[in-house]
Design a protein around this motif. Structure first.
Motif: not given
Ligand SMILES: NC(=O)c1ccc[n+]([C@@H]2O[C@H](COP(=O)([O-])OP(=O)(O)OC[C@H]3O[C@@H](n4cnc5c(N)ncnc54)[C@H](OP(=O)(O)O)[C@@H]3O)[C@@H](O)[C@H]2O)c1
Length: 226
Positions: A84-86, A106-108, A142-144
């Protein structure tokens, strides 16, 4: 600190590095000798996260900056934000990306339907990023498919491969080096167009986690030499 694996990469900005996935990868790369900057929309949040992570690591490994500044100070960018923030995040850093590599993990997903594949308008988040950024930027997928739960403790063995897609060989080689620095094997999985399949695997893994009551199911490619 040990020598890092790719002499070409000097510093990495993790945009959204305050989150679960970005911070876990950042710790692993910093421990391998990369200069890693945690990027955030908020300077205060970046500093708070970095303070916490550096305390955990026992030294001032990581630096904190707002996303735009982090990107300007790095050779390679890792984009780690919710889908949603991509687009808005890419718009905010786009001006500083010319000639650089962006590893987009980023994963959609379309919450709450996170156990079902969602194909975005541009077919993959990475393809949307490449279309937005233009040819002067090398986007790599990578890393998705790697769970933050498995990555969070840098001492944990992460038992999976990292599929890497991109259209620039050097940029993919950097991603392979970063996968290895984070404790995994990086596997060249073809052109960026193949990110459609890689991104779509994540909801499949999330479904498997739920069904088998595990945390962090991962993928492994068989048939390759070690
Ligand atoms: N978690 C997993 O296990 C995992 C595994 C593989 C891939 N992924 C993918 O990697 C990406 C990041 O995952 P994550 O789990 O690290 O996500 P997350 O903790 O929910 O968010 C990562 C960062 O995105 C920033 N951000 C910018 N705009 C945002 C918004 N509108 N709403 C919420 N956050 C926002 C925030 O940083 P600031 O507030 O500091 O700007 C937040 O700390 C995603 O696309 C996810 O699908 C995640």
């Amino acid at each position: 600190m040990s020598e890092h694996d790719s002499p070409l990469i000097k510093s990495i900005a993790v945009v959204g590095g305050t989150g679960k996935e970005g911070s876990a990868l950042a710790k692993r790369w910093a421990l391998k000798g990369y200069r890693v900057i945690i990027g955030s929309r908020s300077a205060e949040k970046a500093v708070a996260t970095v303070t916490e992570l550096n305390e955990e690591l026992g030294s001032a490994y990581l630096a904190a900056m707002v996303n735009e500044e982090a990107v300007q100070n790095a050779d390679l960018i890792v984009l780690s934000v919710p889908y949603s923030a991509h687009k808005p995040t890419l718009e905010s850093i786009k001006a500083h990306l010319d000639g650089k590599t962006v590893i987009d993990l980023t994963v959609p997903l379309a919450p709450p339907a996170i156990f079902t594949v969602t194909v975005p308008e541009g077919k993959a988040a990475c393809l949307e990023a490449q279309a937005m950024l233009g040819e002067s930027v090398n986007v790599v997928a990578a890393f998705q498919n790697v769970s933050a739960v498995k990555l969070a403790n840098p001492d944990n063995d992460v038992d999976c491969d990292v599929l890497i897609c991109g259209d620039n060989a050097d940029a993919k080689a950097d991603a392979v080096a970063l996968a290895e620095a984070a404790g995994m094997r990086g596997v060249d999985a073809g052109p960026l167009a193949n990110a459609v399949a890689v991104e779509a695997l994540t909801p499949v893994l999330l479904y498997i986690n739920k069904t088998y009551k595990v945390k962090g199911a991962g993928i492994r490619i068989t048939g390759l030499a070690d």
